[in-house]
Design a protein around this motif. Sequence first.
Motif, PDB file in Angstrom:
ATOM      1  N   GLN A  37     -11.703 -11.217   4.154  1.00 18.91           N
ATOM      2  CA  GLN A  37     -12.072 -12.279   3.213  1.00 18.91           C
ATOM      3  C   GLN A  37     -11.167 -12.314   1.980  1.00 18.91           C
ATOM      4  O   GLN A  37     -10.919 -13.370   1.414  1.00 18.91           O
ATOM      5  N   SER A  38     -10.690 -11.137   1.561  1.00 20.08           N
ATOM      6  CA  SER A  38      -9.880 -11.068   0.347  1.00 20.08           C
ATOM      7  C   SER A  38      -8.399 -11.209   0.633  1.00 20.08           C
ATOM      8  O   SER A  38      -7.617 -11.539  -0.266  1.00 20.08           O
ATOM      9  N   GLY A  39      -7.993 -10.919   1.875  1.00 22.01           N
ATOM     10  CA  GLY A  39      -6.558 -10.903   2.168  1.00 22.01           C
ATOM     11  C   GLY A  39      -5.868  -9.659   1.622  1.00 22.01           C
ATOM     12  O   GLY A  39      -4.646  -9.587   1.577  1.00 22.01           O
ATOM     13  N   ILE A  40      -6.659  -8.688   1.180  1.00 17.64           N
ATOM     14  CA  ILE A  40      -6.072  -7.441   0.654  1.00 17.64           C
ATOM     15  C   ILE A  40      -6.108  -6.406   1.785  1.00 17.64           C
ATOM     16  O   ILE A  40      -7.085  -6.304   2.516  1.00 17.64           O
ATOM     17  N   ASP A  41      -5.028  -5.637   1.921  1.00 16.08           N
ATOM     18  CA  ASP A  41      -4.939  -4.717   3.051  1.00 16.08           C
ATOM     19  C   ASP A  41      -5.976  -3.594   2.961  1.00 16.08           C
ATOM     20  O   ASP A  41      -6.390  -3.203   1.860  1.00 16.08           O
ATOM     21  N   PRO A  42      -6.397  -3.063   4.107  1.00 22.72           N
ATOM     22  CA  PRO A  42      -7.460  -2.057   4.149  1.00 22.72           C
ATOM     23  C   PRO A  42      -7.169  -0.810   3.314  1.00 22.72           C
ATOM     24  O   PRO A  42      -8.091  -0.263   2.684  1.00 22.72           O
ATOM     25  N   ALA A  43      -5.913  -0.369   3.264  1.00 24.24           N
ATOM     26  CA  ALA A  43      -5.598   0.850   2.504  1.00 24.24           C
ATOM     27  C   ALA A  43      -5.865   0.639   1.015  1.00 24.24           C
ATOM     28  O   ALA A  43      -6.477   1.480   0.344  1.00 24.24           O
ATOM     29  N   THR A  44      -5.425  -0.509   0.500  1.00 19.32           N
ATOM     30  CA  THR A  44      -5.657  -0.824  -0.919  1.00 19.32           C
ATOM     31  C   THR A  44      -7.157  -0.932  -1.187  1.00 19.32           C
ATOM     32  O   THR A  44      -7.662  -0.401  -2.179  1.00 19.32           O
ATOM     33  N   ILE A  45      -7.859  -1.617  -0.291  1.00 25.40           N
ATOM     34  CA  ILE A  45      -9.305  -1.778  -0.460  1.00 25.40           C
ATOM     35  C   ILE A  45      -9.984  -0.426  -0.515  1.00 25.40           C
ATOM     36  O   ILE A  45     -10.843  -0.170  -1.361  1.00 25.40           O
ATOM     37  N   SER A  46      -9.572   0.471   0.368  1.00 20.10           N
ATOM     38  CA  SER A  46     -10.193   1.791   0.428  1.00 20.10           C
ATOM     39  C   SER A  46     -10.073   2.516  -0.905  1.00 20.10           C
ATOM     40  O   SER A  46     -11.034   3.091  -1.411  1.00 20.10           O
TER      41      SER A  46
ATOM     42  N   ARG B 393      12.652   0.355  -4.720  1.00 24.68           N
ATOM     43  CA  ARG B 393      11.670   1.399  -4.940  1.00 24.68           C
ATOM     44  C   ARG B 393      10.878   1.148  -6.211  1.00 24.68           C
ATOM     45  O   ARG B 393       9.675   1.370  -6.267  1.00 24.68           O
ATOM     46  N   ASP B 394      11.558   0.674  -7.241  1.00 27.53           N
ATOM     47  CA  ASP B 394      10.942   0.679  -8.564  1.00 27.53           C
ATOM     48  C   ASP B 394      10.496  -0.686  -9.079  1.00 27.53           C
ATOM     49  O   ASP B 394      10.004  -0.773 -10.182  1.00 27.53           O
ATOM     50  N   HIS B 395      10.708  -1.735  -8.326  1.00 29.29           N
ATOM     51  CA  HIS B 395      10.356  -3.003  -8.975  1.00 29.29           C
ATOM     52  C   HIS B 395       9.166  -3.699  -8.345  1.00 29.29           C
ATOM     53  O   HIS B 395       9.202  -4.845  -7.968  1.00 29.29           O
ATOM     54  N   GLY B 396       8.073  -2.961  -8.343  1.00 26.66           N
ATOM     55  CA  GLY B 396       6.828  -3.608  -7.970  1.00 26.66           C
ATOM     56  C   GLY B 396       6.523  -3.480  -6.490  1.00 26.66           C
ATOM     57  O   GLY B 396       5.877  -4.351  -5.915  1.00 26.66           O
ATOM     58  N   ALA B 397       7.021  -2.408  -5.857  1.00 23.36           N
ATOM     59  CA  ALA B 397       6.663  -2.183  -4.461  1.00 23.36           C
ATOM     60  C   ALA B 397       5.156  -2.066  -4.379  1.00 23.36           C
ATOM     61  O   ALA B 397       4.544  -1.265  -5.081  1.00 23.36           O
ATOM     62  N   GLY B 398       4.545  -2.851  -3.604  1.00 20.45           N
ATOM     63  CA  GLY B 398       3.087  -2.922  -3.627  1.00 20.45           C
ATOM     64  C   GLY B 398       2.469  -2.599  -2.290  1.00 20.45           C
ATOM     65  O   GLY B 398       3.054  -1.889  -1.476  1.00 20.45           O
ATOM     66  N   PRO B 399       1.285  -3.124  -2.060  1.00 20.90           N
ATOM     67  CA  PRO B 399       0.580  -2.837  -0.829  1.00 20.90           C
ATOM     68  C   PRO B 399       1.348  -3.392   0.377  1.00 20.90           C
ATOM     69  O   PRO B 399       2.095  -4.357   0.234  1.00 20.90           O
ATOM     70  N   PRO B 400       1.154  -2.788   1.523  1.00 17.31           N
ATOM     71  CA  PRO B 400       1.774  -3.314   2.732  1.00 17.31           C
ATOM     72  C   PRO B 400       1.394  -4.782   2.908  1.00 17.31           C
ATOM     73  O   PRO B 400       0.270  -5.168   2.612  1.00 17.31           O
ATOM     74  N   GLU B 401       2.333  -5.586   3.344  1.00 16.22           N
ATOM     75  CA  GLU B 401       2.034  -7.024   3.427  1.00 16.22           C
ATOM     76  C   GLU B 401       1.877  -7.460   4.871  1.00 16.22           C
ATOM     77  O   GLU B 401       2.429  -6.874   5.753  1.00 16.22           O
TER      78      GLU B 401
END
Lengths: 401, 401
Positions: A37-46, B393-401
Motif C-alpha cells: 500500500q505504501s510502495g516502501i520496500d519491506p526492509a525499510t518498513i521492518s 555511495r554518499d549522495h543519498g543511496a536509499g532503500p532498494p528500489e
Amino acid sequence: MTRTRVNSALIRRINTGRLFHIIRQNPGISQQRLSIQSGIDPATISIIITNLETTGIVRRTTDAPTGRAGRPTVALNIDARAGFLAGIGIEPDAIRVTLATIDGMACADVTVAGSTEPEAAALAAHEGVAAALRSVKAGRGALLGVGIALPGLVSLEGRVVFAPNLGWRDLDIAAMLARHLKCPIRLENDVKAAAIAEHLFGASRDITDFVYIMGRSGIGGGLYMMGEVYRGPHGLAGEIGHMKMVPGGRACGCGARGCLEAYVSERAILAELAAKGHQARDVAGILRGFEQGDAIVGAVLGEAGYYLGLGLANLINIVSPRRIVLGGSLARLAPCLLPAAMDSLHANALAAIMRDVELVVSVLGDDAAPMGGVALALHQFLDDPPIKLGRGRDHGAGPPE
Amino acid sequence: MTRTRVNSALIRRINTGRLFHIIRQNPGISQQRLSIQSGIDPATISIIITNLETTGIVRRTTDAPTGRAGRPTVALNIDARAGFLAGIGIEPDAIRVTLATIDGMACADVTVAGSTEPEAAALAAHEGVAAALRSVKAGRGALLGVGIALPGLVSLEGRVVFAPNLGWRDLDIAAMLARHLKCPIRLENDVKAAAIAEHLFGASRDITDFVYIMGRSGIGGGLYMMGEVYRGPHGLAGEIGHMKMVPGGRACGCGARGCLEAYVSERAILAELAAKGHQARDVAGILRGFEQGDAIVGAVLGEAGYYLGLGLANLINIVSPRRIVLGGSLARLAPCLLPAAMDSLHANALAAIMRDVELVVSVLGDDAAPMGGVALALHQFLDDPPIKLGRGRDHGAGPPE
C-alpha cells in the motif's frame, strides 16, 4: 530561497508518517500489505516498524496461523496506550477540549467557560485538559501533545496575529498555556485546523486538494493543496470569507464592503432576517422557519445561497479543488442553501474545471475545531516524535549531515 | 492517494536541479561556495557535478591561483554548448519561437504566421524552430527539448482541454508537433508557463509564493505556490480572470457575467472605450489617450483599475502571496491602472495579510509566453535528463528500489 532541505532524515520522517497513517486507517494491517500500500520496500518498513514498536507507538500482535502456508500473520496497530493528544477549540464564550488517543480516536470531551482575557483563557484551557485527563483511566498514558484551534489569523510561528472575536492581537497564547502544560503545543487558525482534521479523520482522507469552507459568526477557509493545508508565506492564506461579492455592498466586520461573509455567515443571515422582521435567533430557528415554508426565510436563504454559489464558483475557477467541504453553520444550513447555491455555482464556474468537483458536507460537525486541535497535535507528534527514530543501513541512509 | 514516492532517485534529481539552478544564476561559482549556498555536503556535490560534467551540462574551468593559499579555483558554469531549448508561444495569428541555451539565455527568436488549424499550426511551429536553429551556428548543439505555451486550459497530461481563441478542444497538439521534432515536448497554459519563466528568468527568482496575472485578450493567472506553479488536480487551476466582480455584471466570453476579465482585459477596456465613442484600437492608443489627459480614457481606466484592485484584494485574502506580478497588457497599462487599483486594493485586502505583499510589473514583457516555453523545456530537461545520473555511495543511496 526557503526550502526544506531534502535529506535522509526527512525521508525517514515522511516514510514514518505515511506508515503511521496507513496503519491508523487500516487497523490490523500486515507488514506485507503495508509495503504494497505504501510502495516502501519491506526492509525499510521492518526497520521503521521496529522503531515505532520500541517507542510504544505501534503494537504487533501475532494471529494464529491461517491458510495453507501456516505462517502466523503479524497484525499492526497503533497502540492506543501510547498516550493522549488534546485538541482545544477556543471561542470567546467556551473552550472545548477533546482528548484522543494517538490514533485520533476521541475518548473524552470537556467544555469549560471561555474568556477573552488571555491568561484566564489559558488557565481555563489547562483546566479543561486536566478534567479530560482525569475522566480517562488514570495512568493510562501521558499527554503527548496539544493543538489549539481558534478563530483568527495565526502566523507560521504559531502566534495569534489578530483574532477579532477574542479581541486578541499579536499574542502568544501557546506560550501562556505552556506554563501550565509540559508538552509540545501547536496553534492554528480553526478552519485550517478543521481542514487538517477533515483530511485525517473526516470524509476527505484520500483527497489531496480540497477547500474547507466553514461558517460560524464569519466565514473561514482552509485550502488543502497538494496534500497539505496551504498557509502561504506568513501563515495567513485562506480568508475566503473576505472575497468581495458586491462592489460597495453590505458592510463587513473587516471594515470593507460586499464580503462573502456579509451575505452567507450565520450572523449575516440572522441580521438580514431581523431587518426583515423575522424572529430567528440561531441556526435552529432558521431551519425551523425554512421547514415551515416562511417566505422571508426562503428569500433570505435564497439570496445567501446565490452568493455562496458565486463564491464557490470563484474558488473553483481559481483553485480548482477536487472537492469543496462545507462545515459549521454552512453544513447545518446546507439543505436550505444548496438549491440556490448550485444554480449560481453552475452558472458561474468554468465547465471544464467544474466537471469533476464534488460538493460535500463535513461529517465533523461541531467537532471540527477540537478535532482540528487533535489533528495539529498529531502532526506535531509525527513531525517531532518523542524519541529519535534510529538510522538503518537500508532505510534512506543519506549524505553526511 | 497520489503522492510522489520519496526515494533516493528523487533526492538525487532534486539536488541536481537545485545545483543546476544555483550554477546557472551564479556563473563561475566554486564548488565550496555551491556547497554553502545549497546546504548540500561537498562529497555529494562532487559526485553530482562530475555527472553533470560527464554529460556536458556543466563545465569546470580552472582559474590561476589566487590568494595566499595558492590553490587554483575551479569555476563552474552551465555549458552553453550542451544544446538548445526551444520555447514556442502559440497564438491564433502568430507563433513565436525563442531558442535558448540550456542556461536559459535566448539566442534566436523567430515569428511565423499562426493558424487555428492544428496540423498547420504544428507544421508552422516546426518551421519556426527549424528557422531558429538555422539562425544559430550549425553543429553547435542538438535540440534538447521544446516547451509550448498557449492561451487555454491544459490538462496535467499536456493535452489542450479548451483553447477558445484557437478554437481547439481536447487536442494533443504536442503529439502533432512530435511528428516533426524528435525531442521531448511539454505543453502548458501560457500564463502558468510565464509564471515559471518569471521564477526561473524574471524578477521573482527568490520568491516561492507569487501570483502572476497576465492581461491579453483575456486575463489569465498563474499561482506559484510553495516553490512551484500550482496546477490543481486536473491542471486547470488559476483562472482568476473568471472571478466574479459584479453579480449579473458585464457579459464575459466564458458565458457568465461580471468576470474580472470583462472589466480589465485589453479587449474589455477597448470595448468600453468604443462604447463611449473613443477611437483607441490597441494598448498604445489607450496609453496615448491617457497621456493626453483624455477624460473618457481616464474614466474607463479608473473603473478598470478599481476592479483590478478588487480582484487583487480577493487573491491576497485567499492565497496570501508574497508578490503579485502583472504581465502582458496589465504590465503595459500599469502606470494608468495602478492609482485606482492601489486604492481599492488597500480598501479591500485584510491589512494583516496585505502588509508584506509586493506588487510588481513583470520584466519579461512580450517574451513571457515563448520564455515560458523555454522554462517548460528546461523543467522537462532537468526532470528527465538525457542520461541517467549515476548513483554514488554518499549522495543519498536509499532503500532498494
